[in-house]
Design a protein around this motif. Structure first.
Motif, mmCIF file in Angstrom:
data_model
loop_
_atom_site.group_PDB
_atom_site.id
_atom_site.type_symbol
_atom_site.label_atom_id
_atom_site.label_comp_id
_atom_site.label_asym_id
_atom_site.label_seq_id
_atom_site.Cartn_x
_atom_site.Cartn_y
_atom_site.Cartn_z
ATOM 1 N N ASP A 20 12.036 -1.357 7.828
ATOM 2 C CA ASP A 20 11.193 -0.203 7.501
ATOM 3 C C ASP A 20 11.614 0.489 6.211
ATOM 4 O OD1 ASP A 20 9.914 -0.607 9.916
ATOM 5 O OD2 ASP A 20 10.805 1.138 10.913
ATOM 6 N N ALA A 21 10.634 1.144 5.596
ATOM 7 C CA ALA A 21 10.897 2.134 4.557
ATOM 8 C C ALA A 21 10.103 3.382 4.879
ATOM 9 C CB ALA A 21 10.506 1.608 3.181
ATOM 10 N N VAL A 22 10.678 4.532 4.598
ATOM 11 C CA VAL A 22 9.939 5.785 4.672
ATOM 12 C C VAL A 22 9.549 6.148 3.245
ATOM 13 C CG1 VAL A 22 10.010 8.236 5.246
ATOM 14 C CG2 VAL A 22 11.110 6.558 6.755
ATOM 15 N N VAL A 23 8.250 6.369 3.045
ATOM 16 C CA VAL A 23 7.701 6.596 1.713
ATOM 17 C C VAL A 23 7.112 8.004 1.635
ATOM 18 C CG1 VAL A 23 5.977 5.831 0.032
ATOM 19 C CG2 VAL A 23 7.193 4.137 1.424
ATOM 20 N N ARG A 24 7.505 8.733 0.602
ATOM 21 C CA ARG A 24 6.845 10.007 0.296
ATOM 22 C C ARG A 24 5.517 9.698 -0.368
ATOM 23 N NH1 ARG A 24 9.438 13.018 -4.458
ATOM 24 N NH2 ARG A 24 7.899 11.774 -5.597
ATOM 25 N N GLU A 31 2.104 13.507 4.427
ATOM 26 C CA GLU A 31 3.087 13.749 3.365
ATOM 27 C C GLU A 31 4.120 12.627 3.288
ATOM 28 O OE1 GLU A 31 3.674 18.318 2.640
ATOM 29 O OE2 GLU A 31 3.761 17.950 4.810
ATOM 30 N N TYR A 32 4.352 11.960 4.413
ATOM 31 C CA TYR A 32 5.287 10.828 4.451
ATOM 32 C C TYR A 32 4.740 9.778 5.410
ATOM 33 C CZ TYR A 32 8.677 13.922 2.206
ATOM 34 O OH TYR A 32 9.312 14.764 1.320
ATOM 35 N N VAL A 33 5.119 8.507 5.189
ATOM 36 C CA VAL A 33 4.659 7.431 6.047
ATOM 37 C C VAL A 33 5.772 6.406 6.231
ATOM 38 C CG1 VAL A 33 3.663 6.155 4.081
ATOM 39 C CG2 VAL A 33 2.847 5.692 6.407
ATOM 40 N N ARG A 34 5.868 5.856 7.443
ATOM 41 C CA ARG A 34 6.789 4.737 7.704
ATOM 42 C C ARG A 34 6.048 3.440 7.448
ATOM 43 N NH1 ARG A 34 8.143 1.086 11.943
ATOM 44 N NH2 ARG A 34 6.474 1.923 13.265
ATOM 45 N N VAL A 35 6.623 2.590 6.606
ATOM 46 C CA VAL A 35 6.007 1.309 6.263
ATOM 47 C C VAL A 35 6.879 0.183 6.806
ATOM 48 C CG1 VAL A 35 5.150 -0.179 4.430
ATOM 49 C CG2 VAL A 35 5.046 2.317 4.161
ATOM 50 N N PRO A 36 6.420 -0.560 7.824
ATOM 51 C CA PRO A 36 7.187 -1.709 8.306
ATOM 52 C C PRO A 36 7.193 -2.849 7.286
ATOM 53 C CG PRO A 36 5.584 -0.948 9.948
ATOM 54 C CD PRO A 36 5.231 -0.301 8.642
ATOM 55 N N PHE A 37 8.179 -3.725 7.406
ATOM 56 C CA PHE A 37 8.280 -4.910 6.539
ATOM 57 C C PHE A 37 8.129 -4.513 5.066
ATOM 58 C CE2 PHE A 37 6.039 -6.286 10.507
ATOM 59 C CZ PHE A 37 7.110 -6.943 11.098
ATOM 60 N N ALA A 38 8.946 -3.560 4.659
ATOM 61 C CA ALA A 38 8.790 -2.977 3.322
ATOM 62 C C ALA A 38 8.929 -3.999 2.203
ATOM 63 C CB ALA A 38 9.805 -1.852 3.131
ATOM 64 N N ASP A 39 9.776 -4.993 2.377
ATOM 65 C CA ASP A 39 9.958 -5.991 1.321
ATOM 66 C C ASP A 39 8.676 -6.741 1.000
ATOM 67 O OD1 ASP A 39 12.703 -5.737 0.622
ATOM 68 O OD2 ASP A 39 13.290 -6.796 2.448
ATOM 69 N N THR A 40 7.855 -7.001 2.017
ATOM 70 C CA THR A 40 6.651 -7.809 1.824
ATOM 71 C C THR A 40 5.360 -7.004 1.925
ATOM 72 O OG1 THR A 40 6.861 -8.401 4.178
ATOM 73 C CG2 THR A 40 7.663 -9.999 2.562
ATOM 74 N N SER A 41 5.456 -5.697 2.132
ATOM 75 C CA SER A 41 4.259 -4.881 2.345
ATOM 76 C C SER A 41 4.131 -3.738 1.345
ATOM 77 C CB SER A 41 4.252 -4.317 3.772
ATOM 78 O OG SER A 41 4.392 -5.359 4.716
ATOM 79 N N THR A 42 5.048 -3.667 0.396
ATOM 80 C CA THR A 42 4.935 -2.726 -0.716
ATOM 81 C C THR A 42 5.072 -3.506 -2.019
ATOM 82 O OG1 THR A 42 7.311 -2.222 -0.814
ATOM 83 C CG2 THR A 42 5.961 -0.845 0.646
#
Length: 347
Positions: free
Chosen positions: A27-31, A122-133
């Motif tokens: 995961d990544a948390v993105v502002r 204001e913020y979102v959790r993005v799973p599989f950050a390496d392949t989804s951002t």
């Protein structure tokens, strides 16, 4: 934090929600720095997507800054400016390994604002950050890249590539909303002979001309217009960009024998497939959820100045004006809204 929450058909609210946290190592948390509203969000609010639970934060498109990553994230780090894709990819399952990220079996696919909380916050959790951002190139504006979260890869892949648009083709695009205009933009990359845009609203037909259609018409004259243009053959490719039965069925009447109907629209109800007329005409019909395999290519085109997405944005708001932005976007026939962009800077 504040977020736009779905509370059942016809109900939404901008209200306090818990801050997202890293749950899984990938995961990544993105502002969220810039976000938009999609026609699919309106379909959800109409009740057309019953798999969306009440209490879900909507939205599946954003540009933002990573503030935290899980222990398994290797190619992203806090401070990175990223495009959050509308489709999440585990990168390991059978479908992901063949580029069909929309059908991910490993917990991805279209999940943001659908199966898990989305980006209109204001913020979102993005799973599989390496392949989804995707890292945003330096010097490229947030709102330009934001159009690559959904509408451009969707129209390019599900409309133009699935429809097999070729140089010299006559392409009929039924629906001149944001997706239809993106289909016109993407079709032009293949130098078709003609692009015919079809819509009920004159402001959208005017927008279609601006985006590159050379002929515009209303639905009741569409068959006559296309027939006159093609010597009675019909369109080589008909792209459905609305998501209702009438527009799909119109596409099947516009296309020539041996042609392609590429359905992009999100359908909330059935459409009649007139096989009694179609079976003998060698017509190919495709549907699809975007896979976003084209996103890196489209990013390179924007960075190189070969793809201009600025004209899609007609209205700008602060993130805190989410309710107002929904009102404007949902009344596009009167407001002229194509894509609205909400930014943290405007708060």
């Amino acid at each position: 934090m504040k977020a736009l929450v779905y509370q059942g058909p016809g109900n939404r609210s901008w209200r306090d929600m818990p801050m997202p946290e890293v749950v899984d190592p990938g995961d990544a948390v993105v502002r969220v720095d810039a976000v938009t509203i999609c026609g699919t969000d309106l379909h959800i609010l109409k009740g057309d997507v019953p798999t969306v639970d009440q209490g879900r934060i909507l939205g599946h498109e954003a540009v933002g800054t990573i503030v935290e990553t899980g222990s398994g994230v290797t190619t992203r780090r806090p401070g990175d400016r990223v495009l959050v894709s509308c489709v999440t990819a585990c990168g390991r399952c059978r479908y992901c390994r063949s580029g069909m990220y929309g059908q991910c079996l490993g917990g991805g696919g279209w999940i943001l604002g659908h199966r898990i909380d989305g980006t209109q916050a204001e913020y979102v959790r993005v799973p599989f950050a390496d392949t989804s951002t995707y890292l945003v190139p330096d010097g490229v504006a947030d709102e330009s890249v934001l159009m690559l979260a959904d509408i451009l890869p969707t129209s390019y892949e599900v409309g133009v590539l699935n429809g097999r648009v070729q140089p010299g083709d006559t392409v009929a695009v039924v629906g001149a909303g944001p997706i239809g205009l993106a289909a016109i933009t993407a079709a032009r990359l293949f130098t078709p002979g003609h692009i015919v845009a079809i819509d009920l609203a004159q402001p959208r037909l005017d927008a279609a001309l601006h985006f590159g259609a050379d002929i515009v018409t209303e639905p009741e004259r569409a068959q006559e217009t296309v027939a006159e243009l093609t010597g009675g053959l019909g369109a080589d490719v008909a792209i459905e960009a609305v998501g209702v039965a009438d527009t799909f069925e119109l596409c099947t009447r516009l296309v020539r024998p041996g042609g392609h109907v590429a359905n992009i629209g999100v359908h909330g109800g059935p459409a009649t497939l007139h096989l009694e007329d179609l079976w003998i005409r060698n017509i190919t019909i495709t549907t699809g959820l975007v896979d976003t395999h084209s996103t890196p290519t489209l990013l390179r085109m924007i960075e190189a100045g070969r793809l201009d997405t600025g004209a899609f944005v007609t209205h700008r708001f602060a993130l805190a004006e989410m309710e107002k932005a929904y009102e404007v976007f949902s009344a596009a026939a009167t407001t002229g809204a194509l894509k609205v962009v909400l930014t943290r800077e405007g708060m």
